[in-house]
Enzyme design. Structure first.
Site, short mmCIF file in Angstrom:
data_model
loop_
_atom_site.label_atom_id
_atom_site.label_comp_id
_atom_site.label_asym_id
_atom_site.label_seq_id
_atom_site.Cartn_x
_atom_site.Cartn_y
_atom_site.Cartn_z
N ASN A 32 0.84 -1.22 0.00
CA ASN A 32 0.00 0.00 0.00
C ASN A 32 0.87 1.26 0.00
O ASN A 32 0.34 2.36 0.09
CB ASN A 32 -0.97 0.00 1.19
N LYS A 84 6.53 -1.39 11.72
CA LYS A 84 7.69 -2.02 12.35
C LYS A 84 8.47 -1.15 13.33
O LYS A 84 9.55 -1.54 13.78
CB LYS A 84 8.64 -2.52 11.27
N SER A 124 10.25 -11.79 14.38
CA SER A 124 11.34 -10.94 14.86
C SER A 124 11.92 -11.53 16.15
O SER A 124 11.21 -12.19 16.92
CB SER A 124 10.75 -9.55 15.12
N ALA A 125 13.17 -11.19 16.40
CA ALA A 125 13.80 -11.58 17.67
C ALA A 125 13.10 -10.90 18.85
O ALA A 125 13.31 -11.31 20.00
CB ALA A 125 15.28 -11.21 17.64
N TYR A 149 4.85 -3.63 19.37
CA TYR A 149 5.33 -4.20 18.11
C TYR A 149 5.69 -5.68 18.30
O TYR A 149 5.28 -6.55 17.54
CB TYR A 149 6.54 -3.42 17.59
N LYS A 153 4.06 -9.34 16.72
CA LYS A 153 4.78 -10.45 16.07
C LYS A 153 4.48 -11.76 16.80
O LYS A 153 4.25 -12.80 16.18
CB LYS A 153 6.29 -10.18 16.06
N ASN A 197 14.95 4.80 13.19
CA ASN A 197 14.83 4.17 14.51
C ASN A 197 16.01 3.26 14.80
O ASN A 197 16.30 2.95 15.93
CB ASN A 197 13.58 3.27 14.55
N ASP A 294 16.02 -1.49 26.03
CA ASP A 294 17.16 -2.04 25.29
C ASP A 294 17.91 -3.05 26.16
O ASP A 294 18.32 -2.73 27.28
CB ASP A 294 18.14 -0.91 24.90
#
Ligand SMILES: NC(=O)c1ccc[n+]([C@@H]2O[C@H](COP(=O)([O-])OP(=O)(O)OC[C@H]3O[C@@H](n4cnc5c(N)ncnc54)[C@H](O)[C@@H]3O)[C@@H](O)[C@H]2O)c1
Length: 337
Positions: A32, A84, A124-125, A149, A153, A197, A294
């Site tokens: 899209n 994402k 994703s990890a 996010y 997933k 990001n 993090d």
């Protein structure tokens, strides 16, 4: 075999289209353009000399999927389409859940309706819980995601798990680690909208003069140089992982998760230095406070993908940096020439 690629114009989608076309697959693609433009797919055609059947469509739109599935014989789906950005997902959780989950659900309903039984999913990890010991294996604990996010997933994997069980589907859940790099032609690359990001596009935009300095989040982690350690994988190696997964799905039923990474950790400072070496350009950085969520170190044990998919990453961090620099230097403003 015809493969339906959702989110084909995006960073990983476009590189995977090159890989699939070079391997002889025919592609039906949809996007899209919410985070891309048609230019990347024009360049895919330039690199491969091959055409793609393309639909500008939103994967959440059941009528659009009806048209695509009824007009084409689809053997396998690769589902990249989705939002994402981790930080954006924290600011707009409902938008992320609505968008990513309804895209996957609408796609599954179309697959059920048209009897398509094979799907490769961009996971994703981030599905792995904090507190796991490194390296992560596919059996490491999942399901305590630290942002919406990651939850989308994780939930996407659950949806596909349920659908596979009742419909006897073949599902490959590909859990990507940190994807960087660009096609060696310098024609394709990561072109994030707005402020990047992720570390690598930020580094390359500083190097090309689009940003003044790199914010380096935290230099007091319990790692050898105090900065975060991640498992960087070249996007072309990742793309090859998708063709291996398509081949796996053609021969097997059920659901299988695969970690796609190199198995090697690289610190933020090591990545900056490797990029400076590859580009010959100094990347000024300023240390900032740690970012919430993090983890100090994230890297995979890459052995399951090697054993079961016959796939392993070939390119090292120096190759990744050289390819990113070629892309960024040739396309300082990304696809918007
Ligand atoms: N880039 C990474 O490091 C990374 C890591 C882990 C997982 N992933 C996942 O891989 C997939 C691809 O990532 P990417 O880096 O190529 O992202 P990207 O944003 O470059 O590509 C996604 C593409 O999907 C399109 N899209 C989004 N929502 C759509 C919708 N509803 N209908 C149709 N098209 C839609 C966008 O326009 C874009 O072209 C995503 O699902 C992402 O979550 C990426």
């Amino acid at each position: 075999m015809n493969i339906f690629v959702t989110g084909a114009a995006g960073y990983i989608g476009s590189h995977t289209c090159v890989e699939l076309l070079n391997k002889g697959y025919s592609l039906i693609a949809a996007d899209n353009f919410s985070n891309s433009s048609g230019e990347s797919l024009e360049r895919v055609k330039r690199i491969t000399g091959k055409d793609i059947v393309f639909y500008q469509a939103d994967i959440r739109d059941a009528a659009a999927l009806d048209k695509i599935f009824s007009e084409n014989e689809i053997g396998c789906v690769i589902h990249f389409a989705g939002l994402k950005a981790v930080g954006e997902s924290v600011a707009k959780p409902i938008w992320y859940y609505e968008h990513n989950l309804s895209a996957t659900l609408t796609l599954c309903k179309a697959m059920e309706k048209y009897g398509v039984t094979k799907i490769v999913f961009s996971s994703s990890a981030t599905v792995y819980s904090a507190g796991n010991k490194m390296p992560l294996t596919e059996n490491s604990a999942t399901g305590q995601c630290s942002n919406p996010y990651g939850w989308t997933k994780f939930m996407g994997e659950q949806i596909l798990d349920g659908a596979a069980l009742v419909n006897h589907w073949s599902v490959a859940l590909l859990r990507y680690f940190n994807v960087i790099g660009s096609h060696e032609s310098g024609l394709l690359g990561d072109d994030p909208a707005g402020i990047p990001n992720n570390l690598m596009p930020y580094i390359s935009q500083v190097a090309v003069g689009r940003r003044e300095f790199l914010p380096l989040y935290g230099d007091d982690y319990p790692t050898p140089d105090g900065t975060c350690v991640r498992d960087y994988i070249h996007v072309c190696d990742l793309a090859a992982g998708h063709t291996a997964a398509v081949e796996y799905c053609a021969k097997n039923t059920g659901v299988e998760a695969f970690n796609l990474g190199t198995g090697k950790g690289t610190s933020n400072l090591e990545l900056i230095r490797a990029f400076e070496e590859a580009s010959g350009v100094k990347v000024p950085y300023r240390v900032q406070p740690r970012r919430a969520g993090d983890l100090p170190e994230v890297y995979t044990d890459a052995s399951k993908s090697k054993t079961m998919l016959g796939w392993s990453a070939k390119k090292n961090v120096a190759d990744m940096c050289a390819d990113v620099w070629r892309w960024q230097k040739n396309n300082p403003t990304g696809y918007k020439a």
